[in-house]
Design an enzyme around this catalytic site. Structure first.
Site, PDB file in Angstrom:
ATOM      1  N   HIS A 209       0.936  -0.684   0.219  1.00  0.00           N
ATOM      2  CA  HIS A 209      -0.531  -0.001   0.472  1.00  0.00           C
ATOM      3  C   HIS A 209       0.713   1.465   0.046  1.00  0.00           C
ATOM      4  CE1 HIS A 209       0.631   1.403   4.119  1.00  0.00           C
ATOM      5  NE2 HIS A 209       0.809  -0.358   4.824  1.00  0.00           N
ATOM      6  N   CYS A 210       0.797   2.136  -0.233  1.00  0.00           N
ATOM      7  CA  CYS A 210       0.655   3.772  -0.805  1.00  0.00           C
ATOM      8  C   CYS A 210      -0.179   4.400   0.759  1.00  0.00           C
ATOM      9  CB  CYS A 210       1.226   4.231  -1.388  1.00  0.00           C
ATOM     10  SG  CYS A 210      -0.422   4.407  -2.667  1.00  0.00           S
ATOM     11  N   ALA A 211       0.020   6.031   0.723  1.00  0.00           N
ATOM     12  CA  ALA A 211      -0.578   6.739   1.510  1.00  0.00           C
ATOM     13  C   ALA A 211      -2.173   6.378   1.175  1.00  0.00           C
ATOM     14  CB  ALA A 211      -0.380   8.057   1.236  1.00  0.00           C
TER      15      ALA A 211
ATOM     16  N   ARG B 230      -3.782   4.284  -1.235  1.00  0.00           N
ATOM     17  CA  ARG B 230      -3.500   3.255  -1.989  1.00  0.00           C
ATOM     18  C   ARG B 230      -3.972   1.870  -1.168  1.00  0.00           C
ATOM     19  NH1 ARG B 230      -1.181   5.519  -6.784  1.00  0.00           N
ATOM     20  NH2 ARG B 230      -0.548   6.415  -5.267  1.00  0.00           N
TER      21      ARG B 230
END
Length: 473
Positions: free
Chosen positions: A27-29, A31
């Site tokens: 995951h990112c910030a 999504r």
């Protein structure tokens, strides 16, 4: 929201994607990013019906589920804790990216060097703004005083707050580059400090013809100066120095490594910076800054129009990280950042599209997603709005957003508006203009008008017909 709710959301996402269809997950910030074997097995509509899901899209081999800041990390954690076999499919974002476009990877790596130092530059920008307000003649006269009456100690403190970051910018960049590329950060920091040593002629004073400060000429033709505000020199020296350190430590005997590896790296890179690459890279950087500034100020706002149009497209492809490097160079060389001023109109326009679609749509889930994405965009996170609303509903919302961003950029370019920092988006971005009343008022006015214009265009012409049909339930 309780932990049980995050577990439910995570489980529903895994079930609808298919556990056996997942190659890796991270995951990112904002999504959840899932590498899948078969994209066609996934029903986007079913995923979007899940609670807290704000949209989905497929890009660079990843199926990405937009959840938003503060939610995605909790859902990801719940997925891994609930099913430990998913830990075997865990992948770091950087490792996933290595398998895709090398240009995007390079731009992202470059941006990572500057992301680390953004808080310091953003804070300095605010200090500069506050200094501009406090020392404004009209403000001082309102309180019945003048700048001459301010104690020297107060002026000194203000100068320390506003000048330190830009004076030592090369040291910060060298430190971050060494850290990113595998070197020892403190070695990079020492090299960076040497680039701005007070023993060297100050670059700003050398550039000022009235200062009577000249560069020291080595061998009669190589100018030696400090590199205050220089971004490109610090970046290249940081990259080369980190690679030299890695190579040196491989061949250096262990008993000598701690002392002599840093000795070799610092000596070689300082000579390389001051006598070989520095003078060349400084000319290149000055040329780049000149070209960007000249383009931004092309008559009739054409430069701002073009930049305002292409920046959202750069965000879609991940190439927008390159702008951070240019912005840092502008700040280091001139103290101002007109580029982010133009690019910021994308945030206003994208938020307007989200709110317009949310307002006019008759489907309840679109109203919820649109409003949430719009609020998130106002707070500076654009992916939910861009991928969950603007791109999702066809070319007309995209065209409205691009038009709003381009027109706003053109107007700001014509009016000569420029920030004194970066790192603040949409509703917080006016803080970068408080150093001057004209800059602040004009920026806010153009931003609001950009939002209104884009909202009206989207509301009247860009809402898909299928969203105007009420829910059957």
């Amino acid at each position: 929201m309780a932990d049980q709710d995050y577990k439910k959301i995570g489980q529903e996402i895994i079930d609808k994607i298919g556990k056996d269809n997942i190659q890796s997950i991270t995951h990112c910030a904002t999504r959840l990013r899932v590498e899948v074997y078969d994209r066609q097995r996934i029903d986007d509509d079913e995923i979007e019906k899940i609670d807290e899901v704000k949209g989905v899209f497929f890009n660079a081999g990843q199926y990405q589920v937009i959840l938003g800041t503060g939610i995605v990390d909790k859902v990801y954690k719940a997925i891994v804790e609930e099913d430990h076999t998913m830990e075997e499919k865990e992948a770091e974002v950087d490792k996933v990216k290595e398998e895709h476009n090398p240009i995007k990877k390079g731009v992202r790596t470059l941006a990572d060097v500057f992301v680390t130092i953004i808080p310091g530059i953003a804070a300095t920008g605010l200090f500069l703004g506050l200094q501009g307000v406090l020392l404004n003649e009209d403000v001082l006269s309102f309180f019945g005083t003048t700048q001459d009456a301010i104690p020297d100690a107060v002026m000194l403190l203000l100068d320390v707050l506003t000048d330190t970051v830009f004076s030592f910018l090369p040291a910060l960049i060298c430190w971050s580059a060494f850290k990113k590329f595998g070197g020892t950060p403190i070695v990079g920091f020492v090299i960076g400090l040497m680039l701005v040593s007070p023993l060297l002629p100050n670059a700003y004073e050398v550039a000022d013809a009235s200062s009577n400060v000249e560069a020291v000429m080595a061998f009669g033709f190589i100018p030696i100066t400090g590199y205050q505000g220089s971004v490109l020199t610090a970046l290249v020296i940081g990259y080369l120095g980190s690679k030299l350190e890695i190579a040196t430590r491989k061949v250096m005997p262990q008993a000598l490594d701690m002392m002599f590896s840093p000795f070799v790296v610092i000596a070689v890179m300082l000579i390389t910076a001051l006598l070989i690459l520095g003078p060349i890279l400084h000319l290149v950087e000055n040329g780049l800054v000149y070209v960007v500034e000249a383009f931004i100020h092309v008559p009739f706002g054409i430069g701002g129009l073009v930049i305002g149009f292409i920046y959202p497209l750069a965000v879609m492809t991940g190439m927008h990280h390159l702008f951070i490097t240019i912005e840092t160079a502008l700040l280091g060389s001139t103290g101002f950042n007109p580029l982010i001023t133009i690019c910021a109109m994308y945030g206003f326009a994208n938020a307007a599209v989200c709110f317009a679609i949310s307002t006019r749509a008759k489907k309840s889930h679109v109203k919820v997603i649109g409003t949430s994405a719009g609020v998130t965009q106002l707070l500076g996170v654009s992916e939910p709005g861009l991928f969950g609303i603007t791109l999702r509903y066809g070319t007309r919302p995209l065209a409205a957003m691009l038009a709003g961003s381009a027109i706003g950029g053109a107007v700001l370019s014509m009016l000569g508006i420029q920030a004194n920092s970066y790192g603040l988006a949409v509703i917080l971005s006016p803080l970068m203009y408080i150093y001057d009343p004209y800059q602040l008022i004009t920026y806010i006015a153009v931003g609001v008008l950009t939002f209104i214009l884009t909202f009206i265009i989207t509301y009247l012409f860009a809402v898909p017909k299928e969203l105007l049909v009420p829910d059957t339930e």
